[in-house]
Design an enzyme around this catalytic site. Structure first.
Site, mmCIF file in Angstrom:
data_model
loop_
_atom_site.group_PDB
_atom_site.id
_atom_site.type_symbol
_atom_site.label_atom_id
_atom_site.label_comp_id
_atom_site.label_asym_id
_atom_site.label_seq_id
_atom_site.Cartn_x
_atom_site.Cartn_y
_atom_site.Cartn_z
ATOM 1 N N ARG A 72 0.860 -1.192 0.000
ATOM 2 C CA ARG A 72 0.000 0.000 0.000
ATOM 3 C C ARG A 72 0.891 1.235 0.000
ATOM 4 O O ARG A 72 1.261 1.746 1.045
ATOM 5 C CB ARG A 72 -0.876 0.019 1.264
ATOM 6 C CG ARG A 72 -1.720 -1.225 1.488
ATOM 7 C CD ARG A 72 -2.598 -1.055 2.718
ATOM 8 N NE ARG A 72 -1.833 -0.776 3.925
ATOM 9 C CZ ARG A 72 -1.345 -1.692 4.755
ATOM 10 N NH1 ARG A 72 -1.530 -2.970 4.503
ATOM 11 N NH2 ARG A 72 -0.676 -1.336 5.826
ATOM 12 N N CYS A 125 0.381 34.870 5.803
ATOM 13 C CA CYS A 125 -1.040 35.144 6.020
ATOM 14 C C CYS A 125 -1.864 33.993 5.442
ATOM 15 O O CYS A 125 -1.313 33.072 4.853
ATOM 16 C CB CYS A 125 -1.459 36.436 5.338
ATOM 17 S SG CYS A 125 -0.297 37.785 5.524
HETATM 18 C C1 LIG Z 1 -1.951 6.072 4.634
HETATM 19 C C2 LIG Z 1 -1.788 4.639 4.763
HETATM 20 C C3 LIG Z 1 -0.855 3.957 3.955
HETATM 21 C C4 LIG Z 1 0.110 4.671 3.045
HETATM 22 O O1 LIG Z 1 1.188 5.091 3.802
HETATM 23 P P1 LIG Z 1 2.509 5.731 3.180
HETATM 24 O O2 LIG Z 1 3.445 5.775 4.301
HETATM 25 O O3 LIG Z 1 2.126 7.065 2.666
HETATM 26 O O4 LIG Z 1 2.938 4.825 2.090
HETATM 27 C C5 LIG Z 1 -0.818 2.580 4.036
HETATM 28 N N1 LIG Z 1 -1.621 1.907 4.887
HETATM 29 C C6 LIG Z 1 -2.514 2.521 5.682
HETATM 30 C C7 LIG Z 1 -3.350 1.713 6.604
HETATM 31 C C8 LIG Z 1 -2.612 3.915 5.668
HETATM 32 O O5 LIG Z 1 -3.477 4.517 6.474
#
Ligand SMILES: *Cc1c(COP(=O)(O)O)cnc(C)c1O
Length: 717
Positions: free
Chosen positions: A561, A655
């Site tokens: 992810r 600002c």
């Molecule tokens: C935001 C998030 C990610 C992505 O994280 P990065 O560090 O930006 O790659 C992956 N898994 C979960 C559960 C997240 O909330």
């Protein structure tokens, strides 16, 4: 490429198609040769109306664009246009005695639904009926079966149109069409003719969204061939005296398929005015046909203006075009008054996206992943401020099929952009929104046992991933709770597609953090083992986010992810990672100098008089502030803009909508000069990591706050 994706080819062809319709009604070649006239008006020009329908279908129907409001808006708009057109053409109806015929009411009803109250107006009710049928069919049956259904309808229509002679000779068919023509004049209408073109338009959109397309050469060859075949078909049928009417050909279908592929390949800037022009041409030309005839009679120019069919056609086109251009200008003015217009190249502050870098990063991450692992692009919070639309479409086109967002609204938004594939919601969604989750085919994270039970009770089949808390103590089932997860797996309405955990210290290579992370990973796999002992294996397993991949690349999962790494920046400065990947920043933030003023020694600048000039100074005002996502704690020199390749520190406080920089030492700064706040200007580069550090934050926060107010422009699209 931006939110208003521009299909220039479609825009231009609208005009061509409108001219073809005028040709059908004026027979420009009639006085030259009967054959040429037949070819132009009875065969070639038959692509015009299907094209209009496909174009509507293209923007209206695609597998995931199940947005009822879109259909409603289309129907309402078409109904209004239909109403206006009926009124505009009313004098003609009066003139040709429409209202003095017998059976006025049933005739009126039939015309309103199928045939149009004047010959060319059939297109508008047909569009409404056809769009409705196609939309319902796609929704209920899916694109493929909807296409089959629409083809079946087209087939029935075919034998009441160009192939009528064949059906008329067979007795039950003869009876059937006899009945049919009691209710409608032609089968070329919203029921039999239109649906297939709407569905085909939807299929083209779906292809575009997936980044699949027909290569230009094959589209060209396909169009050429099927057009020839259609000409052959039309001539043959005509010669044999088979048609009752000649609007529907078999080869019209492949012809339209390839023609449309050709047109969508031509992208460029949007030609909004052409759309209005084409529409007005379409509506107004019958009135002007009569107008030209009347004018010819009154001025005694009948020989020139009526008997010469080509001149007649041109006269009608010119007059209609004059009206159309006027109407388009008016409508543009109205839109401008009503809507918010962003004028490219004239923004006060904007984000520049380098989509080539985005593609490069995605490829680089994919290569670094274990075989069999897929990239799940994390697009929450406007894709970390980069703009969800631009990023999602770019990634989908390059074949990314899995996305993650934080909220259901973000998920729905992706579907409305035509994104297919898996969309995982990482955060909480109210269980009562299960219907929407199912309807938009979104995958929900189960954040705990109680939540799973509530979601299951909604009696809507929902795809889910189970989240496991292995030490972050945020969302997820307890890692010891195998038993509860087993129970969840037997819940009827939860379709378990995946299971995952989230690492909370994967960015650190300190020994204790590595130990902790390894503990997290270990207990996650232990849990999977326990589940397996209970006969449960879950299709997709994932652990890593960006730093999970960068520091634990050996993990072999189904997804990574990736968020921040996809955008080509690290969370913070100088973070060591085990993988050293060539990631390139996608986002630049720019503004421009709008005012330059001289400040005497001892005068102050900005709120709280936080800056006092210790010398005679030149100060430039940039219209960007914390309302645009530039943290206020970057005030007083912590933020430096780059102007003309040189560094200009912020003076005083940032600002909400403005900031001031010192340009005393920089030669030749003018109003209108670009100021780079993040990104590169010549040799100087301002890195997001650097700014985040100075603001005592991380890039994730800095970027994701560049929400809505900034305009996004793209390079490498
Ligand atoms: C935001 C998030 C990610 C992505 O994280 P990065 O560090 O930006 O790659 C992956 N898994 C979960 C559960 C997240 O909330």
């Amino acid at each position: 490429m931006n939110d208003r994706t521009a299909y220039t080819g479609i825009d231009y062809f609208r005009l061509g198609a409108a001219l073809l319709v005028i040709a059908i009604h004026t027979s420009p070649l009639a006085s030259i040769s009967e054959g040429a006239d037949f070819f132009l008006t009875r065969i070639a020009a038959r692509v015009a109306v299907p094209f209009f329908m496909m174009a509507s279908g293209f923007f209206l129907i695609s597998q995931y664009a199940f947005d009822n409001r879109k259909l409603k808006t289309f129907l309402k708009k078409t109904a209004v246009i239909y109403g206006i057109s009926i009124l505009v053409c009313l004098p003609l109806n009066l003139y040709n005695g429409y209202f003095s015929g017998a059976h006025l009411l049933p005739k009126l009803l039939q015309d309103l639904i199928f045939d149009g109250t004047l010959y060319h107006l059939w297109y508008l009710p047909a569009s409404m009926l056809g769009a409705g049928i196609a939309w319902l069919a796609v929704r209920k049956l899916g694109l493929k079966k909807a296409l089959l259904t629409a083809l079946l309808l087209y087939g029935i229509g075919l034998f009441g149109d160009s192939y009528y002679g064949l059906a008329a000779g067979i007795s039950p068919l003869n009876g059937f069409y006899g009945q049919l023509f009691e209710v409608m004049d032609y089968t070329r209408n919203g029921l039999f003719f239109a649906p297939v073109f709407f569905v085909m338009g939807g299929m083209a959109a779906e292809e575009c969204a997936r980044g699949k397309g027909c290569p230009l050469q094959s589209a060209g060859a396909g169009f050429f061939l099927s057009f020839l075949l259609m000409c052959w078909e039309g001539t043959l049928l005509h010669g044999a005296g088979i048609p009752r009417h000649d609007s529907m050909y078999l080869f019209l279908l492949p012809c339209m398929y390839f023609l449309f592929r050709l047109l969508i390949a031509w992208r460029g800037s949007r030609r909004e005015g052409l759309r209005t022009c084409a529409l007005v041409l379409y509506i107004i030309h019958p009135v002007l046909i009569v107008g030209v005839r009347l004018g010819a009679k009154l001025s005694g120019l009948e020989k020139l203006l009526i008997e010469n069919s080509l001149v007649h056609f041109l006269a009608v086109v010119l007059l209609s075009a004059a009206v159309a251009v006027g109407a388009a200008a008016l409508s543009k003015r109205r839109k401008r008054n009503r809507g918010i217009s962003r004028v490219p190249g004239k923004e006060r502050a904007w984000i520049e996206l380098d989509l080539d870098n985005l593609r490069h990063n995605a490829e680089t991450l994919k290569k670094a992943m274990q075989p069999g692992c897929e990239l799940m692009a994390v697009l929450k919070a406007q894709a970390y401020g980069h703009g969800m639309y631009e990023t999602a479409v770019t990634l989908a086109r390059m074949g990314v099929r899995a996305f993650a967002v934080a909220t259901i609204e973000e998920g729905i938004r992706l579907r409305r952009y035509g994104i297919s594939g898996e969309i995982l919601i990482l955060g909480y969604t109210h269980p009562e929104r299960a219907g929407e989750l199912a309807g938009y085919d979104l995958t929900q994270t189960l954040i705990g046992y109680q939540y799973a039970r509530l979601l299951n009770r909604q009696r809507r089949p929902v795809k889910v991933h189970i989240k496991v808390d292995t030490g972050m103590h945020r969302l997820g089932f307890d890692k010891e709770d195998a038993e509860k997860i087993v129970r969840v797996c037997s819940m009827r309405n939860l379709n378990i597609q995946g299971i995952y955990t989230h690492l909370c210290a994967a960015d650190s290579l300190k020994q204790e953090d590595v130990g902790f992370t390894e503990g997290q990973i270990g207990s996650f796999y232990e849990l999977l083992g326990m589940l397996e002992e209970n006969g449960i294996s879950i299709p997709k397993v994932h652990i890593q986010s960006s730093y999970g991949l960068l520091n634990y690349p050996e993990l072999s999962c189904d997804y990574v992810r990736a968020g921040i790494a996809l955008y080509g920046v690290y969370s913070s400065l100088g973070a060591q990672t085990r993988l050293d990947l060539d990631l390139r920043p996608v986002l630049s933030l720019k503004s421009r100098v709008v005012l330059i003023r001289h400040i005497e020694k001892g005068e102050s600048v900005g709120y709280g008089r936080a800056f006092t000039a210790h010398r005679e100074s030149r100060i430039a005002v940039l219209p960007a502030g914390y309302g645009d996502g530039l943290p206020r704690n970057l005030s007083a020199g912590r933020l430096k803009a780059v102007i003309r390749g040189q560094s200009a520190p912020v003076v005083g406080r940032i600002c909400m909508d403005q900031l001031m920089v010192d340009i005393t030492g920089i030669e030749g700064v003018c109003v209108g000069d670009t100021a780079t706040l993040i990104g590169r200007d010549n040799k100087l580069q301002v890195r997001a990591e650097d700014l985040a550090e100075r603001g005592e934050s991380i890039t994730n926060e800095l970027l994701s706050r560049m929400g809505e107010r900034l305009v996004r422009t793209t390079a490498g699209a």
